[in-house]
Scaffold this active site. Structure first.
Site, short mmCIF file in Angstrom:
data_model
loop_
_atom_site.label_atom_id
_atom_site.label_comp_id
_atom_site.label_asym_id
_atom_site.label_seq_id
_atom_site.Cartn_x
_atom_site.Cartn_y
_atom_site.Cartn_z
N GLY A 1 126.19 -8.13 58.61
CA GLY A 1 125.56 -9.42 58.39
C GLY A 1 124.49 -9.23 57.72
O GLY A 1 123.39 -10.88 57.39
N THR B 1 123.35 -8.14 54.77
CA THR B 1 123.35 -8.84 52.70
C THR B 1 124.05 -10.23 53.23
O THR B 1 123.25 -10.90 52.55
CB THR B 1 124.06 -7.80 52.53
OG1 THR B 1 123.43 -6.19 52.63
CG2 THR B 1 124.58 -8.54 50.57
N GLU C 1 149.14 9.85 78.29
CA GLU C 1 148.75 8.42 78.51
C GLU C 1 148.64 7.90 80.12
O GLU C 1 148.78 7.11 80.61
CB GLU C 1 149.44 7.88 77.95
CG GLU C 1 149.50 8.47 76.19
CD GLU C 1 148.26 8.59 75.94
OE1 GLU C 1 146.67 7.72 76.67
OE2 GLU C 1 147.52 9.40 75.30
#
Length: 647
Positions: free
Chosen positions: A242, A244, A461
Site C-alpha cells: 500500500g 502507492t 500428502e
C-alpha cells in the site's frame, strides 16, 4: 433551448486561417489547370473541317503551336456571322486583352501539315495569315518549380508545431520538451477520490503521512516552536503493502499541489535528460509551493553509485541522482516542498539519499497483521454482493502473510468464482476457493495421472498431514488435496502461526513436517521420487538460514554471514574459510537428515493410520481437519480453536 443553441455553436467548426490559404491555392491551381482549356483554345474541330473553312475564305489567321502540335484558328468577322460559325464565338469568364481563337485542333507531323497548309493557302485570293509560336505556361512552370519547396516548408512547419507541444502528447513527450518534467500534477482542480478512509490498517504509516499533509497546510503550528518542516519521507516495504495507495491518499487529502511520477520517468537515452527533468520538476514545485513531490520506485535512479570511475553506462543515472541530491539538500533552498518516495528495495539505495536532511523519515509499510487484514477486507468487500453471514475474522485468519494487494485479488477472484457458478451473492466457500486459486494455482482435473502416480501422491500428502499432526510446533492443517493444481500434483494447506520471533524447535518441527512426504514414500514403497523437490528446496533454505544467518548451530556458534545492508564488502569471495565452508555444509546436511529420520520414525509408528488417511484421500481427493480427527483423534497441541472449512 439555450443549452441546445450553445451545443450547436460549440459543434460548429472553428475558423482557421488555413482555410483562406487552401481556397487561394485551389483557385490558383484551378485557373492554371483548367483555365486555358476552358476558353483560350476555342471550340474543337478537325483538320479536314479546317481546310474546308480555309477553302471557303473564312479563316483570317492560323497560329501553329509547335511544341503542343495545336493549331488555333481565327475567323474573319464576316465568317463569324454565318450560321455555321455562330456557336464558335469565344466567350470568357475572365476578361482578356487578346483576341481569342474560334477553333482549335491537333495535327500530326508538323512538316506535313505545314506543306499542306502552304499548298492550300497559295490557291486563295485572300490568304490566311500563318504564325508559328511556342507556348509556355510561366505560372505553371513557376508553380512546379517551387512546389517541392512549398511541401518541404509545410512539412517542416507541421513538425515544428508538433514538437512544440501544439498537438498530441504532453510536455516531455516532444523533442524540444524532452528535458521537461513528466510529473502529473494533482491539485484542487483535479478530482482524486482516494482518501485516508480508503487506506485500511497501516495506522503508524498513516499518522506519518497525515502529519506531512499538516506540515504544508498549517506550517505555523510546527514552526512557532522553532522546528523545521521535514525535507522528505521514504515509504519502504514489500510489494503490494500500500505504499502507492498511501501516496494517492495524500494527493486526495492535501489541499496543495501534488506532483506524481515514477523513477523510470527520469531515465532517457539522451545524455543529461534525467538531470534536466529533475531541475524542471523542482522548479515547478517551487513555483507552486507549498507542494509535494512523489517519486514512485525511486530505486530506478537512487541506486548506490559505483566506486569505479569507468562505469560508462551508469553515468547518466548517476548524474540524475546527483542532481536529485543537490535539489533535495543543496545550496538552493526548497521552501515548503516535501519529497515523498516509495521503494521495496531500500537496501540498494545510495547512502547520501538516505541521510537526514534529504529523507528525514523512513516509514516502514509492513505486511498487515490479522487485525489489519480484517480492516482491508472491509474496504475491498464494500462493492461486492456478499452473504450476510460472511465472517471477516475467519477470512483474516485464513490469509496469513497476504499483502493488501493479495487481499484485493482474493476478493475479486471470489466474486468471479461466484459469478462463474451462477450465485447471486459471494459466500464463504467462494473466498476459500479464491485463496486456493491464488496460493496453489488453477485446478487441473483433466490432467492425466496413472493410478500408481496418484497413489504415490496420496501417500506423499498423507505423510505431510500425519507428521504435522504429530508435532507440537508444526502449523495446523487446513486441508489436503491430490487434485493437480498449478505445477504441483498435490498440496497441503496449513495455517501458520504468526510469530515475531522463531525458536530452533519451531523451525525443526516445520522442517520435519516438510520432509514427511518423502518419508512416507520411503516407509510405504521403500522408494523415493522427484515429487519432493519443493519440500527439499524449502528445508535446505531453512537449514542454511539456521546455520549461516541466525546463528542457531552449536558447531558454527553465534555468527552470521548475512549482510542486511546489501553492500557486500566481500565481493566474489566467501566471508569464511574453506574449513568453515565444509563445516557449514556438514551442519546443513546433518540438520536435514536428522529431521528426515525423525519423520520416518513417526510414520513407522503410525503406519496403519497413515495408510487409512491415504485411502480416504484417494477416495475423496480432498480432505479437511475433521477427517484427520476421525483417524488420529483430537490434536494434542491445539492452542486456539480456529473455525475450519468442513468436507
Amino acid at each position: 433551448m439555450a443549452k441546445n443553441q450553445k451545443n450547436i455553436k460549440e459543434n460548429k467548426p472553428k475558423f482557421s486561417p488555413y482555410w483562406i490559404y487552401g481556397i487561394l491555392i485551389a483557385l490558383f491551381l484551378g485557373f492554371q489547370l483548367f483555365g486555358n482549356s476552358a476558353y483560350e483554345n476555342g471550340n474543337k474541330t478537325t483538320p479536314s473541317e479546317f481546310f474546308k473553312f480555309l477553302k471557303d475564305g473564312d479563316v483570317e489567321k492560323v497560329d501553329i503551336i509547335k511544341n503542343t502540335r495545336v493549331a488555333k484558328v481565327y475567323l474573319t468577322s464576316e465568317a463569324q456571322e454565318k450560321d455555321i460559325h455562330k456557336k464558335s464565338k469565344p466567350t470568357s469568364f475572365i476578361p482578356s486583352a487578346t483576341k481569342l481563337p474560334n477553333y482549335s485542333f491537333e495535327f500530326g507531323d508538323l512538316q506535313n501539315f505545314e506543306n499542306k497548309l502552304e499548298e492550300a493557302n497559295s490557291t486563295l485570293e485572300k490568304k490566311a495569315h500563318v504564325e508559328f509560336e511556342t507556348e509556355t505556361n510561366d505560372w505553371g512552370n513557376l508553380l512546379m518549380g517551387i512546389l517541392p519547396f512549398i511541401l518541404l516548408i509545410g512539412v517542416w512547419i507541421f513538425i515544428m508545431r508538433r514538437m512544440s507541444g501544439g498537438a498530441g502528447g504532453g510536455a516531455g513527450g516532444q523533442i524540444f520538451n524532452i528535458g521537461k518534467s513528466k510529473a502529473k500534477l494533482f491539485d484542487q482542480n483535479t478530482e482524486v477520490k482516494t482518501t485516508f478512509k480508503d487506506v485500511a490498517g497501516l495506522e503508524g504509516a498513516k499518522e506519518e503521512v497525515q502529519e506531512i499533509v499538516d506540515f504544508l497546510r498549517y506550517p505555523e503550528k510546527y514552526t512557532t516552536l522553532g522546528g523545521k518542516i521535514p525535507k522528505g519521507a521514504l515509504l519502504v516495504g514489500p510489494p503490494g503493502t500500500g505504499k502507492t495507495l498511501l501516496a494517492r491518499a495524500v494527493a486526495g487529502e492535501a489541499k496543495v499541489p501534488f506532483f506524481s511520477l515514477s523513477g523510470s520517468d527520469f531515465v532517457e537515452m539522451f545524455v543529461g535528460v534525467g538531470a534536466s527533468r529533475v531541475r524542471d520538476l523542482f522548479k515547478q514545485a517551487k513555483e507552486k509551493s507549498p507542494s509535494i513531490i512523489f517519486i514512485d520506485e525511486i530505486d530506478a535512479i537512487g541506486r548506490a553509485r559505483g566506486k569505479n570511475a569507468m562505469s560508462g553506462s551508469n553515468d547518466e543515472r548517476e548524474n540524475t541522482l546527483n542532481q536529485l541530491l543537490t535539489e533535495m539538500d543543496g545550496f538552493g533552498t526548497n521552501t515548503n516542498v516535501i519529497v515523498m518516495a516509495a521503494t521495496n528495495r531500500a537496501d540498494i539505495l545510495d547512502k547520501a539519499l538516505m541521510r537526514a536532511g534529504r529523507f528525514d523519515r523512513q516509514i516502514f509499510v509492513d505486511l498487515p497483521d490479522i487485525r489489519e487484514r480484517k480492516e482491508i477486507f472491509e474496504v475491498h468487500l464494500r462493492p461486492l454482493k456478499k452473504t450476510k453471514d460472511l465472517d471477516l475474522d475467519f477470512l483474516s485468519r485464513q490469509t496469513p502473510g497476504f499483502s493488501g494487494a493479495d487481499i484485493a485479488n482474493v476478493c475479486n477472484e471470489a466474486a468471479l468464482i461466484a459469478a462463474r457458478n451462477g450465485k447471486k451473492a459471494v459466500d464463504k466457500q467462494d473466498f476459500l476457493d479464491a485463496v486456493d486459486r491464488i496460493i496453489g494455482g488453477l485446478e487441473k482435473k483433466n490432467k492425466i495421472i496413472t493410478p500408481s502416480e496418484k497413489k504415490a501422491v496420496a501417500y506423499h500428502e498423507a505423510g505431510h498431514a500425519t507428521v504435522s499432526w504429530m508435532l507440537e510446533h508444526a502449523a495446523p492443517l487446513v486441508k489436503v488435496t491430490i487434485v493437480p493444481r498449478g505445477r504441483s500434483l498435490g498440496a497441503a494447506w496449513y495455517l501458520p502461526e504468526e510469530r515475531l520471533i522463531v525458536r530452533p524447535e519451531q523451525m525443526l518441527d516445520e522442517m520435519c513436517a516438510a520432509l514427511g512426504g518423502r518419508a512416507a514414500e520411503k516407509v510405504i514403497f521403500n522408494k523415493i521420487s522427484t515429487g519432493a523437490l519443493s519440500d527439499l528446496e524449502k528445508v535446505t533454505k531453512q537449514a542454511r538460514a539456521m546455520v549461516t544467518v541466525y546463528g542457531l548451530s552449536d558447531k558454527i556458534g553465534n555468527l552470521t554471514y548475512y549482510d542486511s545492508s546489501g553492500q557486500n564488502e566481500y565481493g566474489f569471495s566467501k566471508p569464511y574459510s574453506e574449513q568453515t565452508a565444509e563445516l557449514i555444509d556438514q551442519e546443513i546436511s546433518s540438520i536435514i537428515e536428522t529431521q528426515y529420520q525423525r519423520a520416518i520414525k513417526l510414520l513407522e509408528e503410525n503406519k496403519d493410520k497413515l495408510t487409512e488417511l491415504a485411502e480416504v484421500l484417494l477416495e475423496k481427493e480432498v480432505i479437511f481437519k475433521d477427517n484427520l480427527e476421525k483417524i488420529f483423534g483430537e490434536r494434542a497441541f491445539v492452542k486456539e480453536e480456529i473455525d475450519q472449512p468442513k468436507s
